[in-house]
Structures are given as structure tokens and as C-alpha cells.
Scaffold this active site. Structure first.
Site, PDB file in Angstrom:
ATOM      1  CB  ALA A  12      -0.910  -0.002   1.225  1.00  0.00           C
ATOM      2  N   GLY A  15       3.673   3.410  -4.478  1.00  0.00           N
ATOM      3  CA  GLY A  15       3.872   4.141  -5.725  1.00  0.00           C
ATOM      4  C   GLY A  15       3.452   3.379  -6.967  1.00  0.00           C
ATOM      5  CE  LYS A  16      -0.076  -1.294  -5.338  1.00  0.00           C
ATOM      6  NZ  LYS A  16       0.054  -0.549  -4.090  1.00  0.00           N
ATOM      7  CB  SER A  17      -1.717   4.025  -8.679  1.00  0.00           C
ATOM      8  OG  SER A  17      -2.448   2.934  -8.182  1.00  0.00           O
ATOM      9  CG  HIS A  51      -7.212   7.589  -7.105  1.00  0.00           C
ATOM     10  ND1 HIS A  51      -5.906   7.272  -7.364  1.00  0.00           N
ATOM     11  CD2 HIS A  51      -7.428   7.259  -5.813  1.00  0.00           C
ATOM     12  CE1 HIS A  51      -5.347   6.771  -6.276  1.00  0.00           C
ATOM     13  NE2 HIS A  51      -6.260   6.747  -5.321  1.00  0.00           N
ATOM     14  NE  ARG A  55      -8.537   7.906 -14.080  1.00  0.00           N
ATOM     15  CZ  ARG A  55      -9.181   7.504 -12.988  1.00  0.00           C
ATOM     16  NH1 ARG A  55      -8.520   7.103 -11.926  1.00  0.00           N
ATOM     17  NH2 ARG A  55     -10.488   7.499 -12.941  1.00  0.00           N
TER      18      ARG A  55
END
Length: 182
Positions: A12, A15-17, A51, A55
């Protein structure tokens, strides 16, 4: 660039997203952003809205909390050069919570793996580069309750299936990408 499938794993807030989104933004062509979150409460609704606002406006968003493979396959158009799936972790939650309360581990694993197989089938039919985000949940303690253990085990198996199919696997730690398969 030829199409490529990248699985991005990590904990969690690792920094994946952000990494997936940066990789997608660097490519030419349209981006299909596949969001698996469901707004079960006000806090989650606020997270989803935040989120969404971060984008690029040119990206198309597809909300697919379940039956993700069919949803993506139906949404793919010739202008889609990249698909970002964020994330398998929430897909797993959605799938497991949709099962009858007393479902066993095999039922949970099979239901999630069916979703993963459908997602991989959609990838096989597409010409796009894909970035798929998932949490690595197998590094912590053993959950104290059956649903938690079913979730951890099903997601671990799903991540293994995705990693086996992926061209690249990146593991994120503290915002730093480590390529573990290329």
C-alpha cells in the site's frame, strides 16, 4: 512499440499507481484507465473522486468492479494504445465479497482466477500495451480470520498467474521501481 504486459506489484502506498500512470502517459495514443474500486462509503467515494481528478482528461475511464475481462474487451477501440488496470487488489475484494458468506478457499481462488483468465484473454485480443497494478499482500502476518486468509491466498495465486503471463514485472518499494522480470 510492440504491445507489452507489465504487472506492477507492491505494498500500500508504494507508488504502484503513480508508476503505472507515468508509464502510460509516456506512450503515444489513447489510454483506457480501468478502475475496479467501488464507493462503499463516503471516504472511498472521496478517494475515487481524487484519483479521477488527477488523471488526464484525455484518458477514458472504465469502471469495472467485476467481469473485468468482458468489460475491457467491449471498451477496446482502435485508438486505445494503452490500458491501465488499477487494481487487481480491489477486484479481488469485489469478487470475494460477492460470494456467499461461507465460501471456501477453493471457491474464492477459482472465482478470482476466472476474472484473471478473462482479463488475460482481453489482453491477448488487444493491440495495446497494458499496465496492471496489484498489491503484494503475502509479506505480512497470517490474517486472523478465514475471509482474510482466503483473500490473501486468492490474490497471491492471481498475482502468480499475472506474473507468469507478463512480459515485465515491477516491484515498487517506497516509490522506487525494481524490475524483477523483463
Amino acid at each position: 512499440m510492440r504491445k507489452q504486459f507489465t504487472l506492477i506489484l507492491g505494498g500500500a502506498r508504494s507508488g504502484k499507481s503513480s508508476y503505472a500512470e507515468a508509464q502510460a502517459a509516456a506512450l503515444d495514443g489513447g489510454v483506457l484507465y480501468v478502475a475496479t474500486a467501488e464507493a462503499w462509503d463516503e471516504e472511498m467515494a472521496a478517494r475515487i473522486a481524487a484519483h479521477r481528478s488527477q488523471r488526464p482528461a484525455t484518458w477514458r475511464t472504465l469502471e469495472a468492479p467485476r467481469q473485468i475481462g468482458a468489460a475491457i474487451a467491449a471498451a477496446l477501440t482502435p485508438d486505445v494504445a494503452c490500458v491501465v488496470v488499477d487494481c487487481i487488489t480491489l477486484l479481488a475484494s469485489n469478487v470475494l465479497l460477492s460470494l456467499p458468506e461461507k465460501s471456501d478457499e477453493a471457491t474464492a481462488a477459482n472465482a478470482l482466477l476466472a476474472e484473471i483468465d478473462a482479463l488475460l484473454a482481453a489482453y491477448a485480443q488487444s493491440n495495446a500495451t497494458w499496465f496492471v497494478v496489484s498489491n503484494e499482500v503475502g509479506l505480512g502476518i497470517v490474517p486472523a480470520y478465514p475471509l482474510g486468509r482466503h483473500y490473501r491466498d486468492a490474490l497471491g495465486r492471481a498475482n502468480q498467474r499475472l506474473a507468469a503471463a507478463a512480459d515485465r514485472v515491477v516491484f515498487m518499494v517506497a516509490g522506487l521501481p525494481m524490475t524483477i522480470k523483463s
